[in-house]
Enzyme design. Sequence first.
Site, PDB file in Angstrom:
ATOM      1  N   ASP A   1       0.817  -1.210   0.000  1.00 16.88           N
ATOM      2  CA  ASP A   1       0.000   0.000   0.000  1.00 16.88           C
ATOM      3  C   ASP A   1       0.855   1.267   0.000  1.00 16.88           C
ATOM      4  OD1 ASP A   1       1.060  -0.298   2.468  1.00 16.88           O
ATOM      5  OD2 ASP A   1      -0.822  -0.132   3.572  1.00 16.88           O
TER       6      ASP A   1
ATOM      7  N   HIS B   1      25.597   1.841 -17.334  1.00 16.61           N
ATOM      8  CA  HIS B   1      24.412   2.106 -16.504  1.00 16.61           C
ATOM      9  C   HIS B   1      24.556   1.507 -15.111  1.00 16.61           C
ATOM     10  CE1 HIS B   1      21.843   2.853 -20.356  1.00 16.61           C
ATOM     11  NE2 HIS B   1      22.572   3.889 -20.014  1.00 16.61           N
TER      12      HIS B   1
ATOM     13  N   ASP C   1      27.687  10.270 -12.520  1.00 17.91           N
ATOM     14  CA  ASP C   1      26.692  10.816 -13.456  1.00 17.91           C
ATOM     15  C   ASP C   1      25.447  11.076 -12.622  1.00 17.91           C
ATOM     16  OD1 ASP C   1      24.811  11.348 -15.415  1.00 17.91           O
ATOM     17  OD2 ASP C   1      25.450   9.717 -16.738  1.00 17.91           O
TER      18      ASP C   1
ATOM     19  N   ASP D   1      21.734  16.979 -16.084  1.00 20.15           N
ATOM     20  CA  ASP D   1      22.361  15.682 -16.368  1.00 20.15           C
ATOM     21  C   ASP D   1      23.858  15.934 -16.544  1.00 20.15           C
ATOM     22  OD1 ASP D   1      23.062  13.168 -17.217  1.00 20.15           O
ATOM     23  OD2 ASP D   1      21.934  13.246 -19.102  1.00 20.15           O
TER      24      ASP D   1
ATOM     25  N   HIS E   1      28.787   5.054 -27.024  1.00 20.72           N
ATOM     26  CA  HIS E   1      27.491   5.757 -26.987  1.00 20.72           C
ATOM     27  C   HIS E   1      27.576   7.062 -27.764  1.00 20.72           C
ATOM     28  CE1 HIS E   1      28.950   8.587 -23.887  1.00 20.72           C
ATOM     29  NE2 HIS E   1      29.431   7.557 -23.219  1.00 20.72           N
TER      30      HIS E   1
ATOM     31  N   HIS F   1      21.999  14.117 -25.996  1.00 20.47           N
ATOM     32  CA  HIS F   1      20.556  13.955 -26.193  1.00 20.47           C
ATOM     33  C   HIS F   1      19.884  15.253 -25.782  1.00 20.47           C
ATOM     34  CE1 HIS F   1      20.495  13.402 -21.804  1.00 20.47           C
ATOM     35  NE2 HIS F   1      21.524  12.590 -21.972  1.00 20.47           N
TER      36      HIS F   1
ATOM     37  N   HIS G   1      16.072  12.373 -21.029  1.00 21.84           N
ATOM     38  CA  HIS G   1      16.192  12.165 -22.480  1.00 21.84           C
ATOM     39  C   HIS G   1      14.931  12.794 -23.059  1.00 21.84           C
ATOM     40  CE1 HIS G   1      18.898   8.452 -21.547  1.00 21.84           C
ATOM     41  NE2 HIS G   1      19.518   9.597 -21.371  1.00 21.84           N
TER      42      HIS G   1
ATOM     43  N   GLU H   1      28.428  14.885 -23.987  1.00 20.98           N
ATOM     44  CA  GLU H   1      28.931  13.895 -23.043  1.00 20.98           C
ATOM     45  C   GLU H   1      29.760  12.783 -23.673  1.00 20.98           C
ATOM     46  OE1 GLU H   1      25.983  11.146 -21.472  1.00 20.98           O
ATOM     47  OE2 GLU H   1      24.379  12.348 -22.348  1.00 20.98           O
TER      48      GLU H   1
ATOM     49  N   TYR I   1      35.963   4.254 -22.269  1.00 21.17           N
ATOM     50  CA  TYR I   1      35.814   3.203 -21.256  1.00 21.17           C
ATOM     51  C   TYR I   1      36.722   2.043 -21.647  1.00 21.17           C
ATOM     52  CZ  TYR I   1      31.720   6.156 -21.092  1.00 21.17           C
ATOM     53  OH  TYR I   1      30.903   7.252 -21.061  1.00 21.17           O
TER      54      TYR I   1
ATOM     55  N   ARG J   1      33.874   9.829 -18.358  1.00 14.15           N
ATOM     56  CA  ARG J   1      32.862  10.561 -19.134  1.00 14.15           C
ATOM     57  C   ARG J   1      32.822  11.967 -18.561  1.00 14.15           C
ATOM     58  NH1 ARG J   1      29.043   7.264 -19.000  1.00 14.15           N
ATOM     59  NH2 ARG J   1      27.675   7.950 -17.326  1.00 14.15           N
TER      60      ARG J   1
ATOM     61  N   GLU K   1      30.291  15.253 -18.900  1.00 16.48           N
ATOM     62  CA  GLU K   1      28.977  15.610 -19.444  1.00 16.48           C
ATOM     63  C   GLU K   1      28.516  16.952 -18.896  1.00 16.48           C
ATOM     64  OE1 GLU K   1      25.746  12.951 -18.268  1.00 16.48           O
ATOM     65  OE2 GLU K   1      24.546  13.646 -19.968  1.00 16.48           O
TER      66      GLU K   1
HETATM   67  N1  GLY Z   1      22.310  10.150 -17.175  1.00 14.89           N
HETATM   68  C1  GLY Z   1      21.793   9.636 -18.367  1.00 14.89           C
HETATM   69  C2  GLY Z   1      22.547  10.089 -19.544  1.00 14.89           C
HETATM   70  O1  GLY Z   1      23.635  10.603 -19.404  1.00 14.89           O
HETATM   71  O2  GLY Z   1      22.081   9.995 -20.642  1.00 14.89           O
HETATM   72 MN    MN Z   2      23.092  12.358 -20.569  1.00 12.26          MN
HETATM   73 MN    MN Z   3      24.231  11.547 -17.595  1.00 11.97          MN
END
Ligand code: GLY
Ligand code: MN
Ligand code: MN
Length: 435
Positions: free
Chosen positions: A36, A239, A256, A267, A346, A350, A357, A380, A384, A401, A403
């Site tokens: 609940d 991730h 991140d 982000d 990647h 975005h 996103h 970003e 890796y 990374r 970003e």
């Molecule tokens: N934190 C998600 C991305 O960087 O797209």
């Molecule tokens: Mn991002």
């Molecule tokens: Mn990110």
Amino acid sequence: MRHIEPHKARRARLLAAMNGGVAVVPTAPERLRNRDTDYLYRFDSYFYYLTGFPEPEAVLVLTAGAQPRSILFCREKNPERELWDGFRYGVEAAREAFGVDEAHPFAALDEKMPTLLANQPTLFFAPGMDPAWDARVMGWLNQVRAQARAGVVAPSDIRDVRSILDEMRLVKDEHEVATMRRAAAVTAGAHVRAMQAARPGMMEYEIEAELLHEFRRHGSQFPAYWPIVASGPNACVLHYRENDRRMQEGDLLLIDAGCEIDGYAADVTRTFPVSGRFSGPQRDVYEIVLAAQAAAAAEVKPGARWMAPHEAAVAVIAQGLVDLGLCAGTRDAVIESGDYKRFYMHRTGHWLGLDVHDAGDYKEAGEWRPLAPGMTLTVEPGCYIRPGEGVPERFWNIGVRIEDDALVTATGYELITAAAPKRVDDIEALMRDAR
Ligand code: GLY
Ligand code: MN
Ligand code: MN
């Protein structure tokens, strides 16, 4: 202070774009976490964009035509429920506070909708977003169709309201940019706090706690997504979300994390050494990613195609991988064969906004779309390096990374998250000062 003008203006734009017909935009349902207990409530982004109304059990209906109207269906006042669950606007106060033309109880929705849909040419809706709403809307249409012999005509055209709203959401208005700047500033502060707090021997979740603390104490309602606090080998898991490893001397820490404020996401990723000092190989890889980010950001300007920043980042990273001996051949051959994807798999960004996103197409008539002032996107790049054949051991488990969140301006770009340091010297100085 709550602003209602931006939401009013967006409703007017949607009504104008509809060119007749009725739009139905429900907010998100409350969702059960277990037994609940609900998840913390988060409104639907489209609904909030048009209303600013934060409560569940609400629907916005817009009727276009000679006399366009905004109609909000929402929960009624309920002293008993409010005693347990807290304040609700109720119908009258909501109408006033959110500047809609009419408001009705949510419970009256099924009764009112067939009348609102009767003799309208087009229904604008988001089919497929929620099966329960799909079924409910089809039920209303069937009720309208059942009146055919009385001369009532049902909408013959059903269109996805998101195709209009996504385009609108892609270019942020002043109010949105101001909100995103707040989310960006708090997020940058949280990354600074994480750099100041990190020490070898701490658990990753202790840093996660620092981030969440900093977000919340500045009024962020939620993290925009769960923070990734990835040390050592975890930095190479894109991730990663367990955040439960003990950080070691010599690790890089990739964070991140971004907060959400009044619906809008930041982000941001920063990568730094847990000990406060980059090793030689860590610095070599880091400088390549930093240069790739600068090259990508330089491509963010009105008229540039969506893919231009990514292509600029790939060029720098491919050259860097050749220079480090991680890829063989020339830069162009490494780009052509895609060999760099072993280390950079990647895209470089975005759209960013109400959703991390965010809404909006990346192509237009088959071409990558040109950037325009008011668009917001992440920049970003990353690199890796997992242990593997042919990879010198000194590079193993280096995951980087960097970003930032970019606003396209009239002449180029602004990184609204730049307050989080990212130059090697700046990071090392900040961490030294915190010790
Ligand atoms: N934190 C998600 C991305 O960087 O797209
Ligand atoms: Mn991002
Ligand atoms: Mn990110």
